[in-house]
Scaffold this motif. Structure first.
Motif, short mmCIF file in Angstrom:
data_model
loop_
_atom_site.label_atom_id
_atom_site.label_comp_id
_atom_site.label_asym_id
_atom_site.label_seq_id
_atom_site.Cartn_x
_atom_site.Cartn_y
_atom_site.Cartn_z
N TYR A 65 0.85 -1.19 0.00
CA TYR A 65 0.00 0.00 0.00
C TYR A 65 0.89 1.24 0.00
N GLN A 66 0.51 2.22 -0.79
CA GLN A 66 1.17 3.52 -0.70
C GLN A 66 0.53 4.31 0.44
N GLN A 67 1.36 4.90 1.29
CA GLN A 67 0.87 5.66 2.44
C GLN A 67 1.64 6.96 2.57
N ASP A 68 1.17 7.83 3.46
CA ASP A 68 1.97 9.00 3.80
C ASP A 68 1.83 9.26 5.29
N ASP A 69 2.77 10.01 5.83
CA ASP A 69 2.81 10.29 7.26
C ASP A 69 1.76 11.36 7.58
N ARG A 70 0.67 10.95 8.21
CA ARG A 70 -0.41 11.90 8.49
C ARG A 70 -0.07 12.83 9.64
N ASP A 71 0.96 12.51 10.42
CA ASP A 71 1.41 13.43 11.46
C ASP A 71 2.01 14.69 10.86
N THR A 72 2.57 14.57 9.67
CA THR A 72 3.24 15.72 9.02
C THR A 72 2.47 16.25 7.81
N ARG A 73 1.35 15.63 7.47
CA ARG A 73 0.65 15.97 6.23
C ARG A 73 0.23 17.44 6.17
N VAL A 74 -0.41 17.93 7.23
CA VAL A 74 -0.92 19.30 7.22
C VAL A 74 0.21 20.31 7.11
N GLN A 75 1.26 20.10 7.90
CA GLN A 75 2.38 21.05 7.88
C GLN A 75 3.06 21.06 6.51
N LEU A 76 3.25 19.90 5.92
CA LEU A 76 3.87 19.84 4.59
C LEU A 76 3.00 20.53 3.55
N ARG A 77 1.69 20.38 3.68
CA ARG A 77 0.79 21.05 2.75
C ARG A 77 0.91 22.56 2.89
N ARG A 78 0.98 23.04 4.13
CA ARG A 78 1.14 24.48 4.35
C ARG A 78 2.42 25.00 3.73
N GLU A 79 3.45 24.17 3.74
CA GLU A 79 4.74 24.57 3.19
C GLU A 79 4.84 24.36 1.69
N GLY A 80 3.74 23.88 1.09
CA GLY A 80 3.73 23.66 -0.35
C GLY A 80 4.49 22.44 -0.80
N GLN A 81 4.72 21.50 0.13
CA GLN A 81 5.45 20.28 -0.21
C GLN A 81 4.48 19.11 -0.36
N GLU A 82 4.93 18.10 -1.07
CA GLU A 82 4.10 16.91 -1.22
C GLU A 82 4.15 16.09 0.06
N PRO A 83 3.17 15.21 0.28
CA PRO A 83 3.17 14.39 1.49
C PRO A 83 4.44 13.54 1.61
N ALA A 84 4.73 13.10 2.83
CA ALA A 84 5.89 12.23 3.09
C ALA A 84 5.49 10.80 2.74
N TYR A 85 5.61 10.45 1.47
CA TYR A 85 5.17 9.14 0.99
C TYR A 85 6.11 8.02 1.44
N SER A 86 5.52 6.89 1.71
CA SER A 86 6.26 5.65 1.91
C SER A 86 5.32 4.50 1.57
N PHE A 87 5.83 3.28 1.69
CA PHE A 87 5.04 2.11 1.31
C PHE A 87 5.05 1.10 2.45
N MET A 88 3.91 0.49 2.65
CA MET A 88 3.80 -0.68 3.53
C MET A 88 3.90 -1.92 2.66
N VAL A 89 4.75 -2.84 3.05
CA VAL A 89 4.90 -4.12 2.35
C VAL A 89 4.44 -5.22 3.28
N ARG A 90 3.50 -6.03 2.81
CA ARG A 90 2.93 -7.10 3.62
C ARG A 90 3.44 -8.45 3.11
N VAL A 91 4.00 -9.24 4.00
CA VAL A 91 4.59 -10.53 3.64
C VAL A 91 3.55 -11.62 3.88
N ARG A 92 3.20 -12.33 2.81
CA ARG A 92 2.20 -13.39 2.90
C ARG A 92 2.83 -14.64 3.52
N ILE A 93 2.21 -15.15 4.61
CA ILE A 93 2.77 -16.30 5.35
C ILE A 93 1.62 -17.25 5.68
N PRO A 94 1.22 -18.12 4.76
CA PRO A 94 0.10 -19.04 5.03
C PRO A 94 0.31 -19.83 6.32
#
Length: 589
Positions: free
Chosen positions: A53-82
């Motif tokens: 899943y593509q995600q971003d840091d919601r703790d910094t989202r508002v401040q980055l938006r105010r500064e005209g920057q894009e969100p702090a994107y990162s990815f969650m990787v889920r390992v399938r383990i039956p």
């Protein structure tokens, strides 16, 4: 099913994206290697099928938006383990990734998987490749497909547990997507195969127009996610009734002779959309063990062909069963099978085991179940769980199992090394099961803020403090040994299964702190489910501030202590007395 103006079935935007993706390849294969910190909306939807899943840091989202920057994107990787089965090498590889390219934590999910958080786009491809090199993968850990298949993780050396794990692995392999897109995108066309893993078979229930590339899924895969679990009637540790498809083992003579099949469970709901609701699975049939996979495939194909592809809010199997009725659904499964189904056996769920603490395996060795609060493997203060588990697997090299209550089981421990393992626990400040309160052992939370884009409140970050309040209140009431389940989620989607436990805490709305900063939120409190997971709970109180949750429940526990019947659990008491009656009395107090 939703229809368009001409009477033809409507198709959601995601359905069009799946069709255009050419079996989950486009436009993801181009965007993965492109510059930038994120992928576009279309690629983001297809990426889910590959386990991220593509995600971003919601703790910094508002401040980055105010500064005209894009969100702090990162990815969650889920390992399938039956079935939650891993070896030491696999654990250490995931741990290394969490430190090298992640946020230095591993997270055990409620579906016996690992999640890696904080992966940057530039590291996404190498991360998924490294996972595959350990003979694990991320394929279909997310998306509109069969998700990770659950099975009792107890490493008990008997035929029953071995046969269930065999059937779990066989079904997981058979229901996995078969398009080459995953290997083309992440492994440059090289398929890293586990020679010991079960192989998918040709379609066991042939249907007209079966797709040559994806015989089970076709070009548009499933209408929504599809979840399967295996359980025992005396140990529903996989919460089988919360799944689309469930197998409850029928045991005779020390072997699994067949399964009661249940269908239509699912926790997600949207409070503003009355057409949606959580559901526990209902009985479908009994099936002999050799036919279990064939019946499961028929159930999956009925959902594939008749699930709502126009309204994703109502696209799970539970809505097909609700709209048709179980008899009509059963008739359609029989039509796909070409033969009648056998009525289910009388086999109620009676118990659940969290598999924590020391237990004999049955082969002379022992296993140790270690509680992991909210599944987060980390070093924090005096707790050094991440470094401790790393040292354990490097020193002992034995396998492990992940549980659906987000904990880990260390297996194959020789009797003469138990003292050494106990000393290891103390060295790294890791609490044993005996040192963990009963309420914490049976509690769990979803990640919620700051990474989940759907969360409206906190969950994982605040539940430990809520558990502390429960511990204090239960000690005052003399109920500290009472077993009841508390599941918290940051939104109504129900990832931590809050709708069939004793106490469900579901994020309801945002709140503000006195200084005007975002607060932890308000919650809906649900009561009347139970640990066994075979009954839904109902709303007790709505819009409860986080700091008021335990105070609102103390009067109910006070009544429970006085009025409970012999051996009656908290959830059963609430169900018997009536949650509405309890809420009415609380409002008058």
């Amino acid at each position: 099913m939703s229809t368009g103006g001409n009477g033809a079935p409507k198709r959601s935007k995601v359905e069009a994206l799946k069709l255009e993706s050419q079996y989950l390849k486009l436009p993801l294969i181009d965007e993965v290697n492109a510059d930038g910190a994120s992928v576009g909306e279309q690629a983001m939807q297809i990426l889910k099928f590959h386990g991220s899943y593509q995600q971003d840091d919601r703790d910094t989202r508002v401040q980055l938006r105010r500064e005209g920057q894009e969100p702090a994107y990162s990815f969650m990787v889920r390992v399938r383990i039956p079935g939650g089965r891993i070896d030491a090498r696999q654990y250490l590889a995931c741990d290394e990734l969490s430190r090298a390219v992640g946020n230095e934590t591993l997270r055990i999910t409620t579906r016996q998987e690992f999640q890696l958080h904080g992966i940057l786009k530039q590291d996404l491809k190498s991360t998924i490749r490294k996972v595959n090199e350990t003979l694990l993968d991320t394929l279909a850990a997310c998306g509109d497909v069969e998700r990770n298949v659950l099975c009792c993780p107890a490493p008990v050396h008997d035929a029953v547990h071995a046969e269930m794990q065999e059937d779990c692995a066989r079904l997981a392999a058979h229901f996995a997507p078969r398009s080459s897109s995953y290997w083309d995108i992440w492994l440059d066309g090289e398929k890293i195969d586990n020679p010991d893993a079960p192989r998918p078979q040709p379609a066991l229930v042939p249907t007209a127009g079966d797709d040559a590339v994806e015989p089970l899924y076709g070009k548009t895969y499933m209408p929504r996610k599809f979840k399967t679990a295996f359980a025992l009637p005396d140990d529903n540790c996989t919460d089988v009734y919360a799944n689309d498809l469930g197998y409850i083992a029928v045991v005779e003579g020390g072997h699994v002779v067949g399964y009661n099949v249940v269908v239509g469970g699912g926790m997600g709901t949207t409070p503003s959309a009355k057409k949606t609701f959580p559901a526990v699975a209902v009985d479908l049939c009994y099936v002999p063990r050799p036919e279990a996979l064939r019946v499961g495939e028929a159930v999956l194909k009925v959902q594939r062909d008749f699930g709502d592809r126009g309204d994703r809010k109502r696209a799970r199997l539970k809505y097909v069963i609700y709209d048709w009725g179980i008899d009509a659904f059963k008739a359609k499964v029989e039509e796909y099978l070409g033969e009648p189904l056998t009525p289910p056996r009388d086999l109620p769920i009676t118990e659940v085991d969290d598999h924590l603490g020391w237990h004999e395996q049955g082969d002379g060795n022992w296993f140790l179940g270690i509680p992991v609060e909210n599944g987060r493997v980390k070093d924090e203060g005096d707790l050094r769980l991440a470094s401790g588990l790393r040292a354990y697997f490097e020193r002992f090299g034995s396998p492990a199992r992940l549980t659906c209550l987000q904990s880990i089981i260390l297996t194959d421990i020789p009797p003469d090394r138990k003292d050494e393992v106990n000393a290891w626990l103390e060295e790294y400040g890791i609490a044993s099961a005996e040192e963990t309160s009963t309420v914490r052992r049976w509690a769990m939370a979803c990640p919620a803020l700051p990474t989940c884009g759907l969360a409206v409140t906190e969950s994982e970050r605040v539940l430990p403090a809520v558990m502390g309040q429960f511990e204090e209140a239960m000690a005052r009431l003399g109920l500290e040994e009472e077993r009841y389940s508390v599941h918290m989620t940051g939104c109504p989607n129900g990832c931590a299964r809050p709708y069939n436990c004793d106490i469900g805490l579901v994020g309801r709305g945002a709140s503000k702190n006195p200084d005007g900063s975002p607060g932890p939120g308000t919650y809906t409190i649900f009561l009347g489910g139970r640990v066994q997971g075979d009954r839904l709970n109902v709303v007790y109180k709505d819009y409860v501030p986080l700091e008021r949750i335990v105070d609102e429940l103390v009067p109910v526990f006070t009544r429970f202590k006085v009025e409970r019947g012999p051996g009656e659990s908290f959830g059963d008491y609430c169900h018997r007395v009536g949650v509405e009656a309890l809420a009415a009395e609380g409002a008058e107090a």
